[in-house]
Design a protein around this motif. Structure first.
Motif, mmCIF file in Angstrom:
data_model
loop_
_atom_site.group_PDB
_atom_site.id
_atom_site.type_symbol
_atom_site.label_atom_id
_atom_site.label_comp_id
_atom_site.label_asym_id
_atom_site.label_seq_id
_atom_site.Cartn_x
_atom_site.Cartn_y
_atom_site.Cartn_z
ATOM 1 N N ILE A 201 0.844 -1.191 0.000
ATOM 2 C CA ILE A 201 0.000 0.000 0.000
ATOM 3 C C ILE A 201 0.887 1.250 0.000
ATOM 4 C CG2 ILE A 201 -1.733 -1.287 1.324
ATOM 5 C CD1 ILE A 201 -1.150 0.694 3.620
ATOM 6 N N THR A 202 0.325 2.370 -0.376
ATOM 7 C CA THR A 202 1.082 3.616 -0.445
ATOM 8 C C THR A 202 1.027 4.344 0.887
ATOM 9 O OG1 THR A 202 -0.819 4.922 -1.185
ATOM 10 C CG2 THR A 202 0.486 3.811 -2.884
ATOM 11 N N VAL B 85 -2.326 6.306 1.295
ATOM 12 C CA VAL B 85 -3.457 5.497 1.751
ATOM 13 C C VAL B 85 -3.297 5.150 3.223
ATOM 14 C CG1 VAL B 85 -4.579 3.245 1.516
ATOM 15 C CG2 VAL B 85 -3.986 4.573 -0.519
#
Length: 359
Positions: A99-100, A103
């Motif tokens: 995930i970033t 996020v």
């Protein structure tokens, strides 16, 4: 250290021996610092070679031995860690991959738990292992209650198994095999350079202190009682697997950790899952949790990386206001004047009203 007159005396002795044609006896003169350092290096290298030949400490030989990174070394020596060290931001990005960061901070940070199932191919086993603990205990003075806590949770009760003094290999074996104890190893970055690098990058990223503990638990055992902490927690499963249960926080973002909680106090879990090697778990401070090692795995090793302890607006303003008030008190006598005698009888404020001023 050799004094000036000793050095001059030694030089004269060498000159006389050379003129006489006799060999210079080494024991007759002070050992040079360079020669002494070379001798120490040779002895250290000899010990390292012997350790490598013996495959580590010899305890629990079913666990593969891995050399410790005690001295600063190029990161390519620990290339299987699965993290990127090009910058603090890249290190954190690789920690929570896939995930970033956008996020993560929008949806999870200080809000709710995050579970990333990434598989054994992503397991950063170089960070720490059971064999690392064995070697550290062999080579260093590890003290109960300071470097390591030993405990187990049986029949809804956490029992401390700390002994006085030093954790020896014999004590480790007995506690592990007979007592099924959990070893909570504090600040392992003191002994592994790769962990020190990880925490250093994360401290730069968060602009806050970052700590770590390693937890090692035998199969079919649990170390700690249900509780919640006052830190943001990132957990990396390094070896084996662990069964986790998370519960609703009784206090949102607490500034202190809890006591051991009973099963009746915590209710039913909101999350129930198994962490496998390579998986990552994050949960905010205040999240009640407990974990045990399943019987089908030899043991579990995970590292807990924690941050944001006392790193809130309340803490910052408390320091700022305290400093401001101390400065004002030292420069303005009005701040040092005594309170009115009838202060508690004045509704709505501390200012004396007309006719109520103390005599």
């Amino acid at each position: 250290p050799t004094t000036t007159w000793q050095a001059m005396s030694s030089a004269l002795k060498r000159k006389r021996f050379r003129k006489s044609g006799r060999p210079v006896p080494k024991a007759s003169f002070p050992i040079r610092k360079r020669d002494l350092l070379q001798k120490i290096r040779k002895q250290q290298q000899k010990k390292r070679n012997l350790l490598d030949q013996n495959g580590g400490s010899g305890l629990l030989t079913s666990v593969s031995s891995q050399p410790l990174c005690n001295q600063p070394s190029p990161l390519r020596d620990c290339s299987d860690v699965g993290l990127t060290f090009s910058s603090p931001a890249e290190l954190f990005r690789s920690l929570i991959d896939p995930i970033t960061t956008e996020v993560f901070f929008a949806d999870y940070w200080e809000k709710k738990p995050l579970l990333l199932k990434r598989g054994a191919s992503s397991s950063p086993t170089t960070l720490f292992s059971l064999s690392d603990l064995l070697q550290i205990v062999e080579k260093h003075t590890i003290l109960f209650g300071i470097h390591v806590n030993v405990c187990r949770y049986v029949n809804h009760w956490r029992q401390s198994l700390n002994r006085g003094g030093r954790l020896t290999p014999a004590r480790l074996r007995k506690l592990w095999e007979e007592e099924k104890a959990t070893f909570q190893f504090h600040q392992p970055q003191q002994f592994k350079d790769i962990l020190w690098r990880v925490l250093s990058h994360l401290e730069s990223y968060f602009s806050c202190l970052v700590g770590s503990n390693v937890y090692l638990t035998p199969a079919g055992s649990q170390g700690l009682a249900p509780h919640y902490d006052d830190v943001e927690v990132f957990i990396l499963q390094l070896e084996g697997c662990k069964h986790w249960r998370l519960y609703r926080p009784p206090v949102e973002l607490p500034q202190t950790c809890s006591h051991d909680l009973s099963q009746e106090e915590i209710g039913e879990p909101t999350h129930d899952f198994v962490l496998e090697a390579g998986d990552l778990l994050y949960f905010p401070r205040g999240t009640v949790h407990q974990a045990d090692t399943p019987t089908h795995t030899p043991h579990s090793t995970h590292i807990t990386i924690s941050t944001y302890q006392n790193h809130s607006w309340s803490t910052l303003l408390g320091h700022l206001l305290d400093h401001t008030l101390q400065r004002a008190t030292s420069t303005d006598p009005d701040f040092r004047r005594g309170l009115p005698l009838n202060l508690l009888n004045i509704p709505g404020g501390a200012a004396p009203r007309e006719g109520n001023h103390p005599v």
